[in-house]
Every structure is written in C-alpha cells, then in structure tokens.
Write a protein that holds these residues in place. Structure first.
Motif, PDB file in Angstrom:
ATOM      1  N   GLN A 167     -50.281   6.690 -26.262  1.00  0.00           N
ATOM      2  CA  GLN A 167     -49.331   5.821 -26.961  1.00  0.00           C
ATOM      3  C   GLN A 167     -48.200   5.385 -26.033  1.00  0.00           C
ATOM      4  O   GLN A 167     -47.722   4.248 -26.121  1.00  0.00           O
ATOM      5  CB  GLN A 167     -48.775   6.546 -28.189  1.00  0.00           C
ATOM      6  CG  GLN A 167     -49.800   6.696 -29.312  1.00  0.00           C
ATOM      7  CD  GLN A 167     -49.286   7.537 -30.463  1.00  0.00           C
ATOM      8  OE1 GLN A 167     -48.349   8.330 -30.313  1.00  0.00           O
ATOM      9  NE2 GLN A 167     -49.902   7.378 -31.631  1.00  0.00           N
ATOM     10  N   GLU A 175     -61.255  -5.373 -28.376  1.00  0.00           N
ATOM     11  CA  GLU A 175     -62.030  -5.273 -29.622  1.00  0.00           C
ATOM     12  C   GLU A 175     -63.428  -4.741 -29.352  1.00  0.00           C
ATOM     13  O   GLU A 175     -63.952  -3.918 -30.110  1.00  0.00           O
ATOM     14  CB  GLU A 175     -62.095  -6.649 -30.301  1.00  0.00           C
ATOM     15  CG  GLU A 175     -60.768  -7.095 -30.887  1.00  0.00           C
ATOM     16  CD  GLU A 175     -60.819  -8.514 -31.428  1.00  0.00           C
ATOM     17  OE1 GLU A 175     -61.849  -9.199 -31.194  1.00  0.00           O
ATOM     18  OE2 GLU A 175     -59.834  -8.948 -32.063  1.00  0.00           O
ATOM     19  N   ARG A 226     -53.493   3.770 -32.772  1.00  0.00           N
ATOM     20  CA  ARG A 226     -52.685   4.426 -33.810  1.00  0.00           C
ATOM     21  C   ARG A 226     -53.518   5.436 -34.601  1.00  0.00           C
ATOM     22  O   ARG A 226     -53.036   6.504 -34.982  1.00  0.00           O
ATOM     23  CB  ARG A 226     -52.086   3.383 -34.757  1.00  0.00           C
ATOM     24  CG  ARG A 226     -50.878   2.659 -34.191  1.00  0.00           C
ATOM     25  CD  ARG A 226     -50.120   1.930 -35.286  1.00  0.00           C
ATOM     26  NE  ARG A 226     -50.919   0.887 -35.906  1.00  0.00           N
ATOM     27  CZ  ARG A 226     -50.982  -0.366 -35.478  1.00  0.00           C
ATOM     28  NH1 ARG A 226     -50.283  -0.737 -34.420  1.00  0.00           N
ATOM     29  NH2 ARG A 226     -51.729  -1.267 -36.100  1.00  0.00           N
ATOM     30  N   LYS A 227     -54.777   5.117 -34.846  1.00  0.00           N
ATOM     31  CA  LYS A 227     -55.659   6.027 -35.591  1.00  0.00           C
ATOM     32  C   LYS A 227     -56.041   7.246 -34.756  1.00  0.00           C
ATOM     33  O   LYS A 227     -56.318   8.314 -35.304  1.00  0.00           O
ATOM     34  CB  LYS A 227     -56.924   5.283 -36.021  1.00  0.00           C
ATOM     35  CG  LYS A 227     -56.699   4.233 -37.087  1.00  0.00           C
ATOM     36  CD  LYS A 227     -58.009   3.537 -37.433  1.00  0.00           C
ATOM     37  CE  LYS A 227     -57.835   2.490 -38.516  1.00  0.00           C
ATOM     38  NZ  LYS A 227     -59.118   1.769 -38.797  1.00  0.00           N
ATOM     39  N   THR A 284     -58.126  -1.246 -29.568  1.00  0.00           N
ATOM     40  CA  THR A 284     -57.027  -2.101 -30.020  1.00  0.00           C
ATOM     41  C   THR A 284     -55.827  -1.237 -30.382  1.00  0.00           C
ATOM     42  O   THR A 284     -55.919  -0.003 -30.436  1.00  0.00           O
ATOM     43  CB  THR A 284     -57.446  -2.927 -31.236  1.00  0.00           C
ATOM     44  OG1 THR A 284     -57.712  -2.022 -32.326  1.00  0.00           O
ATOM     45  CG2 THR A 284     -58.688  -3.753 -30.941  1.00  0.00           C
ATOM     46  N   CYS A 285     -54.704  -1.872 -30.658  1.00  0.00           N
ATOM     47  CA  CYS A 285     -53.503  -1.138 -31.079  1.00  0.00           C
ATOM     48  C   CYS A 285     -53.790  -0.321 -32.333  1.00  0.00           C
ATOM     49  O   CYS A 285     -53.320   0.813 -32.467  1.00  0.00           O
ATOM     50  CB  CYS A 285     -52.361  -2.125 -31.346  1.00  0.00           C
ATOM     51  SG  CYS A 285     -51.806  -3.023 -29.878  1.00  0.00           S
ATOM     52  N   THR A 286     -54.576  -0.886 -33.256  1.00  0.00           N
ATOM     53  CA  THR A 286     -54.933  -0.164 -34.482  1.00  0.00           C
ATOM     54  C   THR A 286     -55.759   1.072 -34.159  1.00  0.00           C
ATOM     55  O   THR A 286     -55.540   2.147 -34.720  1.00  0.00           O
ATOM     56  CB  THR A 286     -55.733  -1.082 -35.422  1.00  0.00           C
ATOM     57  OG1 THR A 286     -54.937  -2.225 -35.745  1.00  0.00           O
ATOM     58  CG2 THR A 286     -56.106  -0.348 -36.702  1.00  0.00           C
ATOM     59  N   ASP A 287     -56.717   0.927 -33.259  1.00  0.00           N
ATOM     60  CA  ASP A 287     -57.547   2.075 -32.852  1.00  0.00           C
ATOM     61  C   ASP A 287     -56.688   3.171 -32.246  1.00  0.00           C
ATOM     62  O   ASP A 287     -56.897   4.366 -32.517  1.00  0.00           O
ATOM     63  CB  ASP A 287     -58.598   1.634 -31.820  1.00  0.00           C
ATOM     64  CG  ASP A 287     -59.629   0.679 -32.402  1.00  0.00           C
ATOM     65  OD1 ASP A 287     -60.063   0.922 -33.546  1.00  0.00           O
ATOM     66  OD2 ASP A 287     -59.984  -0.291 -31.723  1.00  0.00           O
TER      67      ASP A 287
END
Length: 272
Positions: free
Chosen positions: A21, A63, A73-74, A68-71
């Motif tokens: 992060q 992608e 964060r998860k 990605t940023c979402t990946d």
C-alpha cells in the motif's frame, strides 16, 4: 509443523500488505516531470515499448494482472504481489531509461518509490533483472549459481537461465521442459571435457535429460517409462528443478576447467 513460505515468514516481521500500500501511495504521489510515473509511461513510453504486447495503457495492464487499486485494497495473493512489484519495476525502468535518460527531473517520492521496491524484493528474496534488448524487467529468485551462469553465458542462454527462475513459471512444467531442452543442447558440447573432471555429474545429468521427458517423449511411444508416466505434475516439476540446478553446476564446473588451467600456468611461472 508445516514449512512457511517467504511471504508467511516476512508477514510475521512486517506487514507485506502495508508495504504494498505504501508503494501504491508513492506511485500516485511521485512526480516525474510533474506527472506520475504511470502518466509518463502512458503519454511518452507506451506506444514504443517493445514489451507492451497489445496493451495500450497502464490501467489495462493492471486490470489484466489483477493489481488494480481495488485489488490492492482487498489484499493481493502471493503471486499478485510479485506481479505488482514486477509491474512497478517495469514502470520505473521505462521512466528512467525511456523518458528521463539520466536527467534528475523527479522528486523525493520517486526516489522513495525505487528504494522501497528494492527493499521489499530483498526481503522476499527476489531481484529485478533488466533485459535491455527485450525492454523488460523480470523478477527472479536470488540464486548465486544462476547469476554466475547467466553472467558468463551468451545472451540467449542467459535469458533462458534466468527465465526458468521466473515466478510465473512455477507450476508450468511444459515451459520448464522447453527451457531445459534448450539448456541440454548447450550441455552436450561440453560433456567430453566435463567428464574428465566430474564424471558423476556429467553422467547423471545426461541420464536424467534422456529419461525425464526432456529430450525424449518418456510419457508415451517407444521411449515411454512407466515411472515417469505416473509422476504427478508437482513431482515432475520437482525433478525438473533438480535437473536445472545440475545443469547450472555443469556449466560452472566447465567454466572452472579453464580457470584451473590458468592457475596451473600461473603456479608454474611463480615456481620458476
């Protein structure tokens, strides 16, 4: 007690997730000529980048790799972590080599970004190998024998030696078989000299190359071997990794023949 991999061990000391992060934050905050590294690559480097394949943007590559940023964060899997670090390493290389070209038109966050990636790779036991001709950076496990062989081999062999260690090849026995067959072709011309200094290594390596579905089809046909046919993919890969190490030893042993000759000549001069 089951063995822990490097990611599990490292997580007991530091949080890999928080380190990733931090790198992601630096990717968005770092400035190269007043733009982020990814913006620079998209605007200035992507079109002419040899290794881009059919991708047209950094977002598209992220992608495809599921980084990605979402990946992030998860939380990334072990493989995604390596994919992410390799992606960042390529972005940094493109900025440095294709855009900056020696100019120091960047801020402190960009320096921190590079330093943090190197430190995480060190912690994980990986290193970034740059291939100028292919215009790509690959992450490989640190291996002293691999590095020594790669440094003394011709470019094509060096790339094969390093490629075998690439994390994406884990579990890919077909690709490992292809590389081993190529290395076997390099091994054959040195067998005569190698046999004089290490007969067992030469003999065992040649035997396994012929019997473990590398040079010949030992799964079916006239050269089929029941034991090999019944091996699981995991077991076969373990043997392939052993044969890879043996080939590295063969190349190093052969290289040492010339070194020993030079030392012998030096000793004669010193004694005389």
């Amino acid at each position: 007690m089951s063995r822990k991999n490097i990611f599990e061990i490292l997580n007991e000391q530091i949080s890999i997730k928080s380190q990733i992060q931090k790198v992601e934050r630096l990717m968005s905050e770092a400035s190269v000529a007043k733009d982020t590294p990814e913006d620079i690559v998209d605007m200035e480097c992507m079109r002419d980048w040899k290794a881009r394949g059919r991708y047209t943007s950094c977002e598209e590559i992220r992608e495809q790799l599921h980084i990605t940023c979402t990946d992030i964060r998860k939380g990334l899997s072990d493989e995604q972590i390596l994919n992410y670090l390799e992606y960042v390493a390529n972005i940094i290389w493109l900025c440095n080599e294709k855009f900056l070209e020696g100019e120091e038109n960047y801020d402190d966050e960009y320096v921190y970004l590079q330093e943090n990636v190197i430190r995480i790779l060190d912690d994980l036991g990986y290193a970034a190998k740059i291939f100028e001709e292919e215009e790509k950076v690959l992450l490989v496990e640190k291996n002293a024998a691999m590095t020594a062989v790669a440094e003394m081999a011709d470019p094509k062999t060096a790339y094969a030696v390093i490629e075998y260690n690439h994390h994406l090849l884990k579990g890919n026995t077909a690709e490992k078989q292809r590389i081993l067959k190529m290395l076997a072709d390099k091994f054959e011309p040195i067998r005569g000299e190698l046999k004089k200094v290490n007969k067992d290594l030469e003999s065992n390596t040649g035997y396994l190359l012929n019997k473990m579905n590398i040079r010949h089809n030992n799964i079916e046909g006239k050269n089929a071997i029941e034991y090999v046919r019944n091996l699981s993919d995991e077991e076969l890969e373990e043997w392939y990794d052993e044969i890879y190490q043996m080939l590295l030893l063969c190349f190093l042993e052969h290289d040492n023949i010339g070194r020993n000759k030079r030392i012998k000549e030096l000793k004669e001069r010193l004694e005389n």
